[in-house]
Enzyme design. Structure first.
Site, PDB file in Angstrom:
ATOM      1  N   GLY A  96       2.154  -3.038  -1.046  1.00 40.20           N
ATOM      2  CA  GLY A  96       2.237  -2.358  -2.341  1.00 40.20           C
ATOM      3  C   GLY A  96       1.949  -0.883  -2.164  1.00 40.20           C
ATOM      4  O   GLY A  96       1.401  -0.224  -3.054  1.00 40.20           O
ATOM      5  N   GLY A 144       2.906   2.019  -4.825  1.00 36.42           N
ATOM      6  CA  GLY A 144       2.375   2.037  -6.191  1.00 36.42           C
ATOM      7  C   GLY A 144       1.412   3.187  -6.437  1.00 36.42           C
ATOM      8  O   GLY A 144       1.239   4.075  -5.602  1.00 36.42           O
ATOM      9  N   GLN A 145       0.756   3.145  -7.609  1.00 35.10           N
ATOM     10  CA  GLN A 145      -0.090   4.270  -8.024  1.00 35.10           C
ATOM     11  C   GLN A 145      -1.226   4.511  -7.028  1.00 35.10           C
ATOM     12  O   GLN A 145      -1.506   5.641  -6.659  1.00 35.10           O
ATOM     13  CB  GLN A 145      -0.676   3.999  -9.423  1.00 35.10           C
ATOM     14  CG  GLN A 145      -1.345   5.229 -10.025  1.00 35.10           C
ATOM     15  CD  GLN A 145      -2.381   4.889 -11.101  1.00 35.10           C
ATOM     16  OE1 GLN A 145      -2.721   3.736 -11.308  1.00 35.10           O
ATOM     17  NE2 GLN A 145      -2.873   5.914 -11.767  1.00 35.10           N
ATOM     18  N   ASP A 195       6.210  -1.959   1.454  1.00 35.10           N
ATOM     19  CA  ASP A 195       6.576  -2.141   0.041  1.00 35.10           C
ATOM     20  C   ASP A 195       7.958  -2.784   0.026  1.00 35.10           C
ATOM     21  O   ASP A 195       8.594  -2.917   1.075  1.00 35.10           O
ATOM     22  CB  ASP A 195       6.546  -0.813  -0.730  1.00 35.10           C
ATOM     23  CG  ASP A 195       6.238  -1.042  -2.211  1.00 35.10           C
ATOM     24  OD1 ASP A 195       6.965  -1.825  -2.860  1.00 35.10           O
ATOM     25  OD2 ASP A 195       5.261  -0.464  -2.716  1.00 35.10           O
ATOM     26  N   ILE A 196       8.380  -3.142  -1.194  1.00 33.08           N
ATOM     27  CA  ILE A 196       9.610  -3.920  -1.296  1.00 33.08           C
ATOM     28  C   ILE A 196      10.817  -3.184  -0.699  1.00 33.08           C
ATOM     29  O   ILE A 196      11.689  -3.805  -0.120  1.00 33.08           O
ATOM     30  CB  ILE A 196       9.846  -4.341  -2.779  1.00 33.08           C
ATOM     31  CG1 ILE A 196      10.906  -5.408  -2.919  1.00 33.08           C
ATOM     32  CG2 ILE A 196      10.107  -3.165  -3.686  1.00 33.08           C
ATOM     33  CD1 ILE A 196      10.365  -6.808  -2.772  1.00 33.08           C
ATOM     34  N   ASP A 231       8.794  -8.113   1.075  1.00 35.09           N
ATOM     35  CA  ASP A 231       8.539  -8.858  -0.157  1.00 35.09           C
ATOM     36  C   ASP A 231       7.305  -9.706   0.163  1.00 35.09           C
ATOM     37  O   ASP A 231       7.382 -10.604   1.014  1.00 35.09           O
ATOM     38  CB  ASP A 231       9.764  -9.727  -0.482  1.00 35.09           C
ATOM     39  CG  ASP A 231       9.493 -10.688  -1.633  1.00 35.09           C
ATOM     40  OD1 ASP A 231       8.315 -10.788  -2.068  1.00 35.09           O
ATOM     41  OD2 ASP A 231      10.444 -11.350  -2.078  1.00 35.09           O
ATOM     42  N   TYR A 257      -3.177 -10.289 -16.729  1.00 35.90           N
ATOM     43  CA  TYR A 257      -3.673  -9.356 -15.704  1.00 35.90           C
ATOM     44  C   TYR A 257      -5.146  -9.644 -15.434  1.00 35.90           C
ATOM     45  O   TYR A 257      -5.578  -9.757 -14.275  1.00 35.90           O
ATOM     46  CB  TYR A 257      -3.480  -7.935 -16.234  1.00 35.90           C
ATOM     47  CG  TYR A 257      -3.975  -6.817 -15.349  1.00 35.90           C
ATOM     48  CD1 TYR A 257      -3.347  -6.507 -14.151  1.00 35.90           C
ATOM     49  CD2 TYR A 257      -5.062  -6.033 -15.743  1.00 35.90           C
ATOM     50  CE1 TYR A 257      -3.788  -5.443 -13.364  1.00 35.90           C
ATOM     51  CE2 TYR A 257      -5.501  -4.974 -14.966  1.00 35.90           C
ATOM     52  CZ  TYR A 257      -4.861  -4.685 -13.776  1.00 35.90           C
ATOM     53  OH  TYR A 257      -5.294  -3.636 -13.010  1.00 35.90           O
ATOM     54  N   LYS A 264      -7.175 -11.014 -12.222  1.00 35.97           N
ATOM     55  CA  LYS A 264      -8.276 -10.266 -11.589  1.00 35.97           C
ATOM     56  C   LYS A 264      -9.498 -11.164 -11.395  1.00 35.97           C
ATOM     57  O   LYS A 264     -10.128 -11.140 -10.331  1.00 35.97           O
ATOM     58  CB  LYS A 264      -8.648  -9.024 -12.418  1.00 35.97           C
ATOM     59  CG  LYS A 264      -7.607  -7.921 -12.387  1.00 35.97           C
ATOM     60  CD  LYS A 264      -7.354  -7.423 -10.962  1.00 35.97           C
ATOM     61  CE  LYS A 264      -6.387  -6.271 -10.884  1.00 35.97           C
ATOM     62  NZ  LYS A 264      -5.839  -6.056  -9.539  1.00 35.97           N
TER      63      LYS A 264
HETATM   64  C1  AKB Z   1      -4.379  -0.953 -16.584  1.00 38.70           C
HETATM   65  O1  AKB Z   1      -4.547  -0.231 -17.584  1.00 38.70           O
HETATM   66  O2  AKB Z   1      -3.766  -2.034 -16.620  1.00 38.70           O
HETATM   67  C2  AKB Z   1      -4.994  -0.513 -15.282  1.00 38.70           C
HETATM   68  C3  AKB Z   1      -6.376  -1.046 -15.136  1.00 38.70           C
HETATM   69  C4  AKB Z   1      -7.479  -0.475 -15.909  1.00 38.70           C
HETATM   70  O3  AKB Z   1      -6.594  -1.950 -14.380  1.00 38.70           O
HETATM   71  N1  AKB Z   1      -4.999   0.910 -15.207  1.00 38.70           N
END
Ligand code: AKB
Length: 321
Positions: free
Chosen positions: A8, A11-12, A34-35, A53, A143, A147
Site C-alpha cells: 500500500g 497511499g496517503q 502497490d497495485i 495485489d 473501517y 481496526k
Molecule cells: C479516516 O478519517 O478514515 C482516517 C482515520 C482517522 O483513520 N483518516
C-alpha cells in the site's frame, strides 16, 4: 529493520513513509509495493518497486522471499467514509491484506507494523482523554470493525506465535504531499487548499466536532520510533494511542485566519461523516506510548498551519495541485 517491504506504498501514509524509510535505511533496503507502478511513479523510480495485489498470497510470498524481507509495513486499507459505501469490499481488502501479512510474516520471521486509528473507538468509548485500554465494542463503521479486528489479530499473533507485531492508533493525518481519500478527517487537509485557492471552505462536519489530528512528520517519526523501540519495554503492542492536537473546524479556521484574515468557513454537513466523527474520541490519552517508548509530538495546530500554508502555496504556484 534491515530489509523492509511496504504494501500500500502509494497511499496517503505509504507515499511519505517510503522515502522517509529509504532516507534512514537506504534506498535498496526499502521495497515499495502497490497495485500498479503508475500510481507510484516517484517511488518506483527511486528504489525497488513491485506491483502487488495483496490478496495474491503466492506473489506476496515470492516478494518477501526474493528480497529477504524482515519487516512488513501493512498499509493497505479503505478509509472510514469509503468503507461505508461498500462494507464487504472494505472488510475483504482491509482484513484480507492483514491476514496475508501476518501469515507470511509468521512463516518468514518478519516484524509487522499495521496502522490502527481513532476509528478503533466507538460510541461507548470515553470521549475526552480516551484511555489506552477502554471500551471498543460499540463501533459503528466497517473501517472501525476492521481496526479493532486488526488490533486483536495482531496481538494474537504476538501472544500465540511470538510474532513482532506493533501498531499505533493514528489520529486524522494532515499532510501537503498526498491527499487522503475517503476519510472522515479529510476536511482538515482540504481546508488549507481551499483557503489558499478561494479564501473560503465548506466543511462537511459541524462546528464543535473535535477530533484528534496529527501532522505527517510526527506520524512518520512515531512509526520508526515504535518499530525501533526496545521490545522489553513494550507492555502494549496493538495498538498505542498517539496524540498531537485536537481541534474542531472553527479552531483550524481561526488558525488559518491568522494568515488569511478574510478566510470564510461555512457548513454543509455530510450525515455519514458526521455520525462517524461523533462516534470517535475528542482527544486521546497517549501516556502509554510516552511511557513505553518515549513518544512525544512536535507539531501543534499553530506550527502545523504555518508549515501547511507555506507548502501548499508552493505546490499551487507550481501547478502541482
Ligand atoms: C479516516 O478519517 O478514515 C482516517 C482515520 C482517522 O483513520 N483518516
Amino acid at each position: 529493520m534491515k530489509k523492509i517491504l511496504i504494501i500500500g506504498a502509494g497511499g496517503q501514509i505509504g507515499s511519505e513513509l517510503a522515502p522517509y524509510l529509504r532516507a534512514i535505511y537506504g534506498d535498496n533496503n526499502v521495497v515499495a509495493a502497490d497495485i500498479s507502478a503508475e500510481k507510484c511513479k516517484n517511488l518506483a523510480e527511486a528504489g525497488p518497486f513491485e506491483a502487488l495485489d495483496v490478496l495474491d498470497k503466492g506473489r506476496y510470498i515470492d516478494i518477501v522471499r526474493n528480497y529477504k524481507i524482515d519487516t512488513i509495513f501493512n498499509l493497505v486499507a479503505l478509509l472510514s467514509a469509503t468503507g461505508e459505501k461498500n462494507p464487504e469490499l472494505a472488510w475483504n481488502i482491509n482484513i484480507g491484506a492483514l491476514t496475508n501479512s501476518l501469515g507470511i510474516a509468521k512463516d518468514n520471521n518478519c516484524a509487522v507494523f499495521t496502522p490502527s486509528s481513532i476509528g478503533a473507538f466507538g460510541n461507548d468509548t470515553p470521549k475526552d482523554k480516551t484511555p489506552q485500554d477502554t471500551l471498543q465494542r460499540s463501533n459503528t463503521t466497517i473501517y472501525g470493525v476492521c481496526k479493532v479486528t486488526g488490533e486483536l489479530l495482531s496481538d494474537y499473533y504476538f501472544n500465540r506465535f511470538g510474532l513482532d507485531t506493533r501498531s499505533v492508533r493514528f489520529p486524522g493525518l494532515i499532510s501537503y504531499m498526498t491527499l487522503p481519500g475517503g476519510g472522515t478527517t479529510d476536511y482538515a487537509v482540504e481546508i488549507y487548499y481551499e483557503a489558499l485557492r478561494k479564501g473560503a471552505f465548506t466543511c462537511n462536519v459541524k462546528a464543535g466536532t473535535y477530533m484528534d489530528m496529527m501532522y505527517m512528520p510526527d506520524a512518520l517519526r512515531a512509526v520508526v520510533e515504535l518499530m525501533e523501540a526496545d521490545p522489553k519495554k513494550l507492555k502494549h503492542r496493538n495498538s498505542f494511542n498517539i496524540a498531537a492536537m485536537s481541534f474542531d473546524p472553527e479552531g483550524i479556521a481561526a488558525e488559518i485566519r491568522k494568515h488569511i484574515p478574510a478566510f470564510r468557513l461555512d457548513y454543509q454537513v455530510d450525515p455519514v461523516k458526521q455520525a462517524i466523527a461523533d462516534s470517535w474520541p475528542n482527544s486521546m490519552d497517549d501516556s502509554a506510548a510516552h511511557d513505553e517508548w518515549g513518544w512525544k509530538a512536535e507539531y501543534d495546530l499553530k506550527k502545523m498551519t504555518d508549515d501547511m500554508l507555506v507548502k501548499v502555496k508552493e505546490k499551487l504556484a507550481k501547478g502541482l495541485a
